[in-house]
Design a protein around this motif. Structure first.
Motif, short mmCIF file in Angstrom:
data_model
loop_
_atom_site.label_atom_id
_atom_site.label_comp_id
_atom_site.label_asym_id
_atom_site.label_seq_id
_atom_site.Cartn_x
_atom_site.Cartn_y
_atom_site.Cartn_z
N MET A 161 -11.23 0.24 5.48
CA MET A 161 -10.30 0.07 4.37
C MET A 161 -9.33 1.25 4.38
O MET A 161 -9.73 2.39 4.60
CB MET A 161 -11.08 0.04 3.05
N LEU A 162 -8.05 0.96 4.14
CA LEU A 162 -7.02 1.99 4.07
C LEU A 162 -6.69 2.29 2.61
O LEU A 162 -6.48 1.36 1.82
CB LEU A 162 -5.75 1.54 4.79
N VAL A 163 -6.61 3.58 2.28
CA VAL A 163 -6.31 4.01 0.91
C VAL A 163 -5.27 5.12 0.97
O VAL A 163 -5.32 5.97 1.87
CB VAL A 163 -7.58 4.52 0.19
N ASN A 164 -4.33 5.12 0.04
CA ASN A 164 -3.33 6.19 0.01
C ASN A 164 -3.98 7.53 -0.31
O ASN A 164 -4.96 7.61 -1.06
CB ASN A 164 -2.26 5.88 -1.05
N ARG A 165 -3.40 8.58 0.23
CA ARG A 165 -3.94 9.93 0.04
C ARG A 165 -3.62 10.47 -1.36
O ARG A 165 -2.47 10.48 -1.77
CB ARG A 165 -3.37 10.88 1.10
N SER A 166 -4.68 10.90 -2.06
CA SER A 166 -4.56 11.61 -3.33
C SER A 166 -5.95 12.13 -3.67
O SER A 166 -6.95 11.55 -3.23
CB SER A 166 -4.04 10.71 -4.45
N PRO A 167 -6.05 13.20 -4.47
CA PRO A 167 -7.38 13.71 -4.84
C PRO A 167 -8.24 12.67 -5.56
O PRO A 167 -9.44 12.55 -5.29
CB PRO A 167 -7.05 14.90 -5.76
N ALA A 168 -7.61 11.90 -6.47
CA ALA A 168 -8.37 10.88 -7.20
C ALA A 168 -8.89 9.80 -6.25
O ALA A 168 -10.04 9.36 -6.36
CB ALA A 168 -7.50 10.26 -8.29
N ASN A 169 -8.05 9.36 -5.30
CA ASN A 169 -8.48 8.34 -4.35
C ASN A 169 -9.55 8.87 -3.42
O ASN A 169 -10.47 8.14 -3.03
CB ASN A 169 -7.28 7.86 -3.54
N ALA A 170 -9.45 10.13 -3.05
CA ALA A 170 -10.46 10.73 -2.18
C ALA A 170 -11.82 10.73 -2.87
O ALA A 170 -12.85 10.45 -2.25
CB ALA A 170 -10.05 12.16 -1.80
N GLU A 171 -11.83 10.99 -4.17
CA GLU A 171 -13.08 11.00 -4.93
C GLU A 171 -13.67 9.59 -5.02
O GLU A 171 -14.87 9.38 -4.83
CB GLU A 171 -12.83 11.57 -6.33
N LEU A 172 -12.81 8.61 -5.33
CA LEU A 172 -13.27 7.23 -5.41
C LEU A 172 -13.78 6.74 -4.06
O LEU A 172 -14.81 6.05 -3.97
CB LEU A 172 -12.14 6.32 -5.89
N LEU A 173 -13.06 7.08 -2.99
CA LEU A 173 -13.46 6.63 -1.66
C LEU A 173 -14.78 7.26 -1.24
O LEU A 173 -15.60 6.61 -0.58
CB LEU A 173 -12.36 6.95 -0.65
N ALA A 174 -15.00 8.53 -1.60
CA ALA A 174 -16.27 9.18 -1.27
C ALA A 174 -17.43 8.45 -1.96
O ALA A 174 -18.49 8.25 -1.36
CB ALA A 174 -16.23 10.65 -1.70
N LEU A 220 0.84 -1.20 0.00
CA LEU A 220 0.00 0.00 0.00
C LEU A 220 0.87 1.25 0.00
O LEU A 220 0.65 2.18 -0.78
CB LEU A 220 -0.93 -0.01 1.21
N ASP A 221 1.89 1.27 0.87
CA ASP A 221 2.78 2.42 0.94
C ASP A 221 3.56 2.61 -0.36
O ASP A 221 3.89 3.74 -0.74
CB ASP A 221 3.75 2.27 2.12
N ALA A 222 3.87 1.50 -1.03
CA ALA A 222 4.59 1.58 -2.31
C ALA A 222 3.65 1.91 -3.47
O ALA A 222 4.11 2.04 -4.61
CB ALA A 222 5.30 0.26 -2.58
N ARG A 223 2.35 2.01 -3.18
CA ARG A 223 1.31 2.29 -4.18
C ARG A 223 1.25 1.20 -5.25
O ARG A 223 0.90 1.46 -6.41
CB ARG A 223 1.51 3.68 -4.81
N ARG A 255 -2.80 5.57 11.52
CA ARG A 255 -3.46 5.31 10.24
C ARG A 255 -4.37 6.47 9.84
O ARG A 255 -4.50 6.78 8.64
CB ARG A 255 -4.24 3.99 10.31
N LEU A 256 -4.99 7.12 10.81
CA LEU A 256 -5.80 8.29 10.51
C LEU A 256 -4.96 9.39 9.87
O LEU A 256 -5.42 10.11 8.98
CB LEU A 256 -6.46 8.82 11.78
N GLU A 257 -3.74 9.52 10.33
CA GLU A 257 -2.86 10.56 9.82
C GLU A 257 -2.24 10.17 8.47
O GLU A 257 -2.05 11.03 7.61
CB GLU A 257 -1.75 10.83 10.83
N ARG A 258 -1.98 8.90 8.29
CA ARG A 258 -1.21 8.45 7.13
C ARG A 258 -2.07 8.17 5.90
O ARG A 258 -1.65 8.41 4.76
CB ARG A 258 -0.43 7.19 7.51
N TYR A 259 -3.28 7.62 6.11
CA TYR A 259 -4.10 7.15 5.00
C TYR A 259 -5.46 7.84 4.97
O TYR A 259 -5.89 8.47 5.94
CB TYR A 259 -4.33 5.64 5.11
N LEU A 260 -6.17 7.63 3.85
CA LEU A 260 -7.60 7.87 3.80
C LEU A 260 -8.29 6.62 4.33
O LEU A 260 -7.91 5.51 3.95
CB LEU A 260 -8.04 8.13 2.35
#
Length: 251
Positions: free
Chosen positions: A207-220, A72-75, A89-94
């Motif tokens: 579920m843990l997801v890496n932070r990015s605008p695209a991932n934030a949209e998908l996760l929403a 996950l960290d390596a994307r 995890r709250l600080e590191r991931y979505l």
């Protein structure tokens, strides 16, 4: 004009027949929550429903828990599941909304001349018992802080085998996982397993997801679909059919 119409139709056909977006998720065998066996995989069924409504395909890759976070960290994967919420995890991931809320319990096995309490008010009351757990699980540090040494195994199945042959008195385990192991691995001895009335710990898994605008949209979008499944009753139907004991989210 005919050329424009032909070009539009070609583009429409390409879009209509395009494969859905594939999102790869790192996980590990943890039935009945997640497994390569769909009959023992609540999350697989839940994500299939969510994926259809999102127009995406979720693909699970099974590996050790620690490697899930490494990839996950390596994307190399889109997400990792299921994990409990921690400040780090709250600080590191979505983090997704809660996938399910569960509780851990203390299991024991009948032994001649032995008795166990129905419940307890404080963990310190259980210091008189030898307790088994799994190395690296979330509760290890909590027991250490409470001054209680654990007999650690590599997995829950080994933990319950040691419990059944009286290597220790109590085994700490997720309620559904413990019941699954008893049901599938101790069919002849299942009547000898019990659990203390008092649950030890409640946790909400996400579920843990890496932070990015695209991932934030998908996760929403993922969270909206998950909420719709809960509101429609489809989520409860899956839980009921799989005979899981889950807790109300946020309770």
């Amino acid at each position: 004009m005919r050329h424009l119409i032909a070009a539009w139709l070609a583009m429409w056909c390409m879009t209509a027949w395009a494969a859905p977006l594939e999102l790869v998720i790192a996980t590990n065998e943890y039935p009945p929550y997640i497994s390569t066996d769909p009959r023992q995989s609540f999350i697989s069924e839940l994500f299939d429903r969510i994926g259809k409504d999102m127009g995406v395909k979720f693909t699970f890759r099974f590996m050790p828990w620690k490697r899930c976070l490494v990839l996950l960290d390596a994307r190399d994967v889109w997400a990792a599941v299921p994990f409990v919420v921690t400040p780090e995890r709250l600080e590191r991931y979505l983090l997704s909304d809660t996938l399910y809320a569960r509780r851990a319990k203390f299991f024991y096995y009948d032994q001649p001349g032995r008795s166990w309490p129905g419940g307890y008010k404080d963990l310190a009351e259980l210091r008189q018992f030898k307790i088994g757990g799994v190395a690296g699980y979330w509760y290890e540090d909590l027991f250490k802080a409470g001054g209680i040494a654990l007999d650690l195994a590599n997995n829950d199945q080994t933990n319950f085998r040691k419990l059944q042959v009286a290597r220790f008195d109590l085994a700490i385990a997720d309620e559904n996982v413990g019941n699954y192991i008893i049901r599938t691995e101790f069919t002849q001895q299942s009547g000898g397993f019990h659990s203390l009335d008092t649950p030890y710990y409640r946790s909400e898994n996400v579920m843990l997801v890496n932070r990015s605008p695209a991932n934030a949209e998908l996760l929403a979008k993922f969270n909206r679909v998950l909420d719709n499944l809960r509101r429609s009753g489809a989520y409860d139907d899956i839980v009921s059919r799989r005979k899981l004991v889950l807790l109300p989210v946020g309770s």
